[in-house]
Design a protein around this motif. Sequence first.
Motif, PDB file in Angstrom:
ATOM      1  N   GLU A 189      42.482  50.072  36.569  1.00 35.78           N
ATOM      2  CA  GLU A 189      43.312  49.860  35.381  1.00 35.78           C
ATOM      3  C   GLU A 189      43.542  48.385  35.076  1.00 35.78           C
ATOM      4  O   GLU A 189      43.696  47.997  33.911  1.00 35.78           O
ATOM      5  N   PHE A 190      43.566  47.522  36.084  1.00 35.76           N
ATOM      6  CA  PHE A 190      43.710  46.091  35.812  1.00 35.76           C
ATOM      7  C   PHE A 190      42.497  45.598  35.013  1.00 35.76           C
ATOM      8  O   PHE A 190      42.639  44.871  34.026  1.00 35.76           O
ATOM      9  N   SER A 191      41.305  46.017  35.419  1.00 35.34           N
ATOM     10  CA  SER A 191      40.096  45.621  34.696  1.00 35.34           C
ATOM     11  C   SER A 191      40.045  46.266  33.317  1.00 35.34           C
ATOM     12  O   SER A 191      39.575  45.651  32.347  1.00 35.34           O
ATOM     13  N   VAL A 206      50.965  38.516  34.750  1.00 36.79           N
ATOM     14  CA  VAL A 206      50.498  39.014  36.041  1.00 36.79           C
ATOM     15  C   VAL A 206      51.203  38.239  37.145  1.00 36.79           C
ATOM     16  O   VAL A 206      51.341  37.017  37.064  1.00 36.79           O
ATOM     17  N   ARG A 234      42.591  46.932  31.432  1.00 34.69           N
ATOM     18  CA  ARG A 234      43.486  46.157  30.572  1.00 34.69           C
ATOM     19  C   ARG A 234      42.832  44.830  30.173  1.00 34.69           C
ATOM     20  O   ARG A 234      43.001  44.369  29.041  1.00 34.69           O
ATOM     21  N   ALA A 235      42.087  44.229  31.112  1.00 35.94           N
ATOM     22  CA  ALA A 235      41.361  43.004  30.772  1.00 35.94           C
ATOM     23  C   ALA A 235      40.342  43.273  29.661  1.00 35.94           C
ATOM     24  O   ALA A 235      40.169  42.468  28.741  1.00 35.94           O
ATOM     25  N   THR A 250      44.233  40.023  33.314  1.00 29.91           N
ATOM     26  CA  THR A 250      44.360  41.164  32.408  1.00 29.91           C
ATOM     27  C   THR A 250      44.703  40.762  30.982  1.00 29.91           C
ATOM     28  O   THR A 250      44.626  41.593  30.077  1.00 29.91           O
ATOM     29  N   ASN A 276      42.162  43.762  26.324  1.00 32.79           N
ATOM     30  CA  ASN A 276      42.733  42.517  25.810  1.00 32.79           C
ATOM     31  C   ASN A 276      41.683  41.443  25.553  1.00 32.79           C
ATOM     32  O   ASN A 276      42.022  40.271  25.341  1.00 32.79           O
ATOM     33  N   SER A 335      51.082  43.806  36.765  1.00 31.72           N
ATOM     34  CA  SER A 335      50.631  43.379  35.450  1.00 31.72           C
ATOM     35  C   SER A 335      51.403  44.135  34.385  1.00 31.72           C
ATOM     36  O   SER A 335      51.543  45.354  34.459  1.00 31.72           O
ATOM     37  N   GLU A 368      47.713  39.977  30.285  1.00 31.47           N
ATOM     38  CA  GLU A 368      49.158  40.207  30.268  1.00 31.47           C
ATOM     39  C   GLU A 368      49.815  39.291  31.300  1.00 31.47           C
ATOM     40  O   GLU A 368      49.127  38.564  32.017  1.00 31.47           O
TER      41      GLU A 368
END
Length: 458
Positions: A109-111, A78, A113-114, A74, A117, A23, A76
């Motif tokens: 970290e993926f969550s 992916v 970033r979600a 996220t 955003n 991501s 972004e």
Amino acid sequence: MTDTIVALATPLGRSGIGTVRLSGPDAARIAGRFCDSTDLEPRRATLVKLSDPETGEAIDEAVVTFYRGPNSFTGEDVVEISCHGSPVVLRQVIDGSLRLGARMADPGEFSLRALANGKMNLAEAEAIRDLIDAQTATAARQAVRQMRGEISQTLSPVKDELLDVIVVLESALEFVEDDLPDVQTAALSERLRRIADELDRFAATFKAGHLIREGLRVAIIGHPNVGKSSLFNALLGSERAIVTDIAGTTRDQLHERFTINDIPISLIDTAGLRETTDVVERVGVERSRATMADADLVILMLDASVQTSDEDRQLIESIKGLNYIVALNKIDKVPSSDIDRMVAAENSSLAFLRDKIVPISAKTGEGLEDLKAAIIEPFSPGDVDSTGFLITDARHHDLLLRARDEVLGSQSLIEERASEEIVLIGLHNALRYLGEITGETTTEDMLTRIFSTFCIGK
């Protein structure tokens, strides 16, 4: 966030399929180097040949799926690379991604970033973690409901009502020179009482929600050779613990999980409680006593085939302040009429425990269903599927109680005719606590602590 992160999104170990997730702004470029493609089509799974980006050596065949931001988990760009679940192959993909400029993702970290955003709020992100960790179908269903925004949707009318009261008081503070009329003050007090009652109602669901999510910690205790390990195995339906006629076989604790009526149970088989000169066994006995204090429920096992001893009575006295039931074991060795007399007779040494006793045979299985019902009876909220909205997270429960207390404090100040600015302090605090549930007002340190409990690839 300008960097690109990478992590394994499936569990470690060998499997049919393993997925590596990227991501960030360079996700498509990095994935393209593995499959010799600079033009991955968004939202389309493509079968490709994976090759080492530096040597060109073949790695595997894989299905690559590209999600262009903001239409991704996220928000972004992916890319998910799904190849055969060999740890060696997955390691090559991750190492190659790191060499091409990505970095290893932190836990959750993926969550995170979600969340940053705007793809979800904090309560929904925590529900994803709970869904992954769910131990029963009921826990999974509850997590899905919260993942779909049930908490924020339920709290939204309460927050709106609270904001309305704040607006009235802020306006009075700015534009009204005299005190608010008694009628308006009474109306505001009543509105705050209703808000506090609603928050209290939400918080009261935590008992059922916590039970669904975390389950019960149940310890089996008793003197050596009363059948603790046999009961442990019988409840699990497998030969997990060693069973012998030698007293003191269990030296350390055994922990296993099973379910009763969709409620997770963490079952603990403890060392037999007795005085001993054996150093190892003595450590086990000390741990057993510590486990008794920490357990949600203690199952005290007694042997129905022998006379109740003074040591048994001492053990019963030691757990009177705890939640406990008594499993009267080995009833297969005693005529049923004797068991009935033993439990029911007024002069029985067990008569004072009448409501706590469950006669069983760990050997034959007799009485086990009654014992299971007795285990969950003090805690069961009824049909957990029909209880509706539930608070399952201790953090949410604590914040709801804090918000309720602040609202009640402000209600008391209004009734005491305190100035508006003093009343507003508590109401703003309550609004902030409710915002912390969904992440609107949560500090960076708190977010770091919460997301550190997530798995790396999520």
